[in-house]
Scaffold this motif. Structure first.
Motif, PDB file in Angstrom:
ATOM      1  N   MET A 134       0.843  -1.152   0.000  1.00  0.00           N
ATOM      2  CA  MET A 134       0.000   0.000   0.000  1.00  0.00           C
ATOM      3  C   MET A 134       0.902   1.233   0.000  1.00  0.00           C
ATOM      4  SD  MET A 134      -2.968  -1.349   0.092  1.00  0.00           S
ATOM      5  CE  MET A 134      -3.447  -3.018   0.336  1.00  0.00           C
ATOM      6  N   VAL A 135       0.577   2.167  -0.878  1.00  0.00           N
ATOM      7  CA  VAL A 135       1.360   3.392  -1.004  1.00  0.00           C
ATOM      8  C   VAL A 135       0.415   4.587  -1.079  1.00  0.00           C
ATOM      9  CG1 VAL A 135       3.215   2.188  -2.229  1.00  0.00           C
ATOM     10  CG2 VAL A 135       1.427   3.327  -3.534  1.00  0.00           C
ATOM     11  N   ARG A 136       0.991   5.752  -1.050  1.00  0.00           N
ATOM     12  CA  ARG A 136       0.256   7.002  -1.268  1.00  0.00           C
ATOM     13  C   ARG A 136       0.982   7.770  -2.362  1.00  0.00           C
ATOM     14  NH1 ARG A 136      -3.439   8.573   3.231  1.00  0.00           N
ATOM     15  NH2 ARG A 136      -4.225   9.884   1.594  1.00  0.00           N
ATOM     16  N   THR A 137       0.259   8.659  -3.003  1.00  0.00           N
ATOM     17  CA  THR A 137       0.838   9.540  -4.002  1.00  0.00           C
ATOM     18  C   THR A 137       1.890  10.431  -3.331  1.00  0.00           C
ATOM     19  OG1 THR A 137      -1.267   9.542  -5.166  1.00  0.00           O
ATOM     20  CG2 THR A 137       0.262  11.313  -5.716  1.00  0.00           C
ATOM     21  N   ASN A 138       3.015  10.624  -4.001  1.00  0.00           N
ATOM     22  CA  ASN A 138       4.093  11.500  -3.527  1.00  0.00           C
ATOM     23  C   ASN A 138       4.701  11.058  -2.201  1.00  0.00           C
ATOM     24  OD1 ASN A 138       3.800  13.234  -5.773  1.00  0.00           O
ATOM     25  ND2 ASN A 138       2.104  14.266  -4.750  1.00  0.00           N
ATOM     26  N   CYS A 139       4.771   9.758  -1.965  1.00  0.00           N
ATOM     27  CA  CYS A 139       5.351   9.206  -0.736  1.00  0.00           C
ATOM     28  C   CYS A 139       6.749   8.682  -1.049  1.00  0.00           C
ATOM     29  CB  CYS A 139       4.449   8.100  -0.200  1.00  0.00           C
ATOM     30  SG  CYS A 139       5.170   7.143   1.148  1.00  0.00           S
ATOM     31  N   ASP A 183      -2.261   7.495   6.749  1.00  0.00           N
ATOM     32  CA  ASP A 183      -0.873   7.887   6.501  1.00  0.00           C
ATOM     33  C   ASP A 183       0.106   6.791   6.908  1.00  0.00           C
ATOM     34  OD1 ASP A 183      -1.505  10.364   5.454  1.00  0.00           O
ATOM     35  OD2 ASP A 183      -1.517  11.328   7.418  1.00  0.00           O
ATOM     36  N   ARG A 184      -0.391   5.648   7.285  1.00  0.00           N
ATOM     37  CA  ARG A 184       0.437   4.540   7.747  1.00  0.00           C
ATOM     38  C   ARG A 184       0.911   3.715   6.548  1.00  0.00           C
ATOM     39  NH1 ARG A 184      -0.505  -0.459   9.575  1.00  0.00           N
ATOM     40  NH2 ARG A 184      -2.701  -0.337   9.000  1.00  0.00           N
ATOM     41  N   VAL A 185       1.652   4.362   5.681  1.00  0.00           N
ATOM     42  CA  VAL A 185       2.192   3.718   4.484  1.00  0.00           C
ATOM     43  C   VAL A 185       3.680   4.027   4.396  1.00  0.00           C
ATOM     44  CG1 VAL A 185       0.045   3.717   3.164  1.00  0.00           C
ATOM     45  CG2 VAL A 185       1.537   5.688   3.032  1.00  0.00           C
ATOM     46  N   PRO A 186       4.457   3.218   3.733  1.00  0.00           N
ATOM     47  CA  PRO A 186       4.083   2.029   2.992  1.00  0.00           C
ATOM     48  C   PRO A 186       3.746   0.855   3.906  1.00  0.00           C
ATOM     49  CG  PRO A 186       6.452   2.288   2.956  1.00  0.00           C
ATOM     50  CD  PRO A 186       5.893   3.498   3.647  1.00  0.00           C
ATOM     51  N   ASN A 231      -2.445   2.077  -4.498  1.00  0.00           N
ATOM     52  CA  ASN A 231      -2.400   3.445  -3.993  1.00  0.00           C
ATOM     53  C   ASN A 231      -3.666   3.689  -3.175  1.00  0.00           C
ATOM     54  OD1 ASN A 231      -2.545   6.276  -3.661  1.00  0.00           O
ATOM     55  ND2 ASN A 231      -1.305   6.584  -5.484  1.00  0.00           N
ATOM     56  N   VAL A 232      -3.490   3.952  -1.882  1.00  0.00           N
ATOM     57  CA  VAL A 232      -4.650   4.148  -1.008  1.00  0.00           C
ATOM     58  C   VAL A 232      -5.413   5.418  -1.367  1.00  0.00           C
ATOM     59  CG1 VAL A 232      -3.607   2.828   0.867  1.00  0.00           C
ATOM     60  CG2 VAL A 232      -3.378   5.307   0.854  1.00  0.00           C
ATOM     61  N   ASP A 233      -4.779   6.334  -2.083  1.00  0.00           N
ATOM     62  CA  ASP A 233      -5.466   7.556  -2.507  1.00  0.00           C
ATOM     63  C   ASP A 233      -6.518   7.273  -3.579  1.00  0.00           C
ATOM     64  OD1 ASP A 233      -3.970   9.175  -0.778  1.00  0.00           O
ATOM     65  OD2 ASP A 233      -2.390   9.457  -2.271  1.00  0.00           O
ATOM     66  N   ASP A 234      -6.442   6.096  -4.202  1.00  0.00           N
ATOM     67  CA  ASP A 234      -7.385   5.732  -5.255  1.00  0.00           C
ATOM     68  C   ASP A 234      -8.578   4.938  -4.740  1.00  0.00           C
ATOM     69  OD1 ASP A 234      -5.662   6.929  -7.061  1.00  0.00           O
ATOM     70  OD2 ASP A 234      -4.668   5.039  -7.585  1.00  0.00           O
ATOM     71  N   ASP A 235      -8.593   4.644  -3.439  1.00  0.00           N
ATOM     72  CA  ASP A 235      -9.639   3.790  -2.884  1.00  0.00           C
ATOM     73  C   ASP A 235      -9.994   4.293  -1.487  1.00  0.00           C
ATOM     74  OD1 ASP A 235     -10.843   1.629  -1.339  1.00  0.00           O
ATOM     75  OD2 ASP A 235     -10.254   0.285  -2.964  1.00  0.00           O
TER      76      ASP A 235
END
Length: 72
Positions: free
Chosen positions: A1-6, A44-47, A31-35
């Motif tokens: 699991m990732v986020r954009t710009n991480c 914010d607990r990524v990756p 990408n958690v920002d997509d779901d």
């Protein structure tokens, strides 16, 4: 699991890619920002690395532990 710009997400993805490939496995980057559901769960607990639908690690990955888990 990732986020954009991480930046940590990119680092961990690059770190685990050769380990996963050497084990003959593959991985999917989500990408958690997509779901919205994933965003609620992981925030914010990524990756986060998930193996067989179970959370394996968060933020940092121990290469030897990952190799062992993939071998099982």
């Amino acid at each position: 699991m990732v986020r954009t710009n991480c930046g940590s997400c990119v680092r961990v993805r690059d770190q685990i890619a050769p380990i996963v490939a050497a084990a003959g496995a593959s991985f999917v980057v989500r990408n958690v920002d997509d779901d919205a559901e994933l965003a609620m769960e992981f925030g914010d607990r990524v990756p986060v690395v998930v193996l067989d639908d179970e959370e394996f690690s968060c933020w940092e990955v121990d290469n030897e532990e990952l190799q062992q888990a993939l071998a099982e």
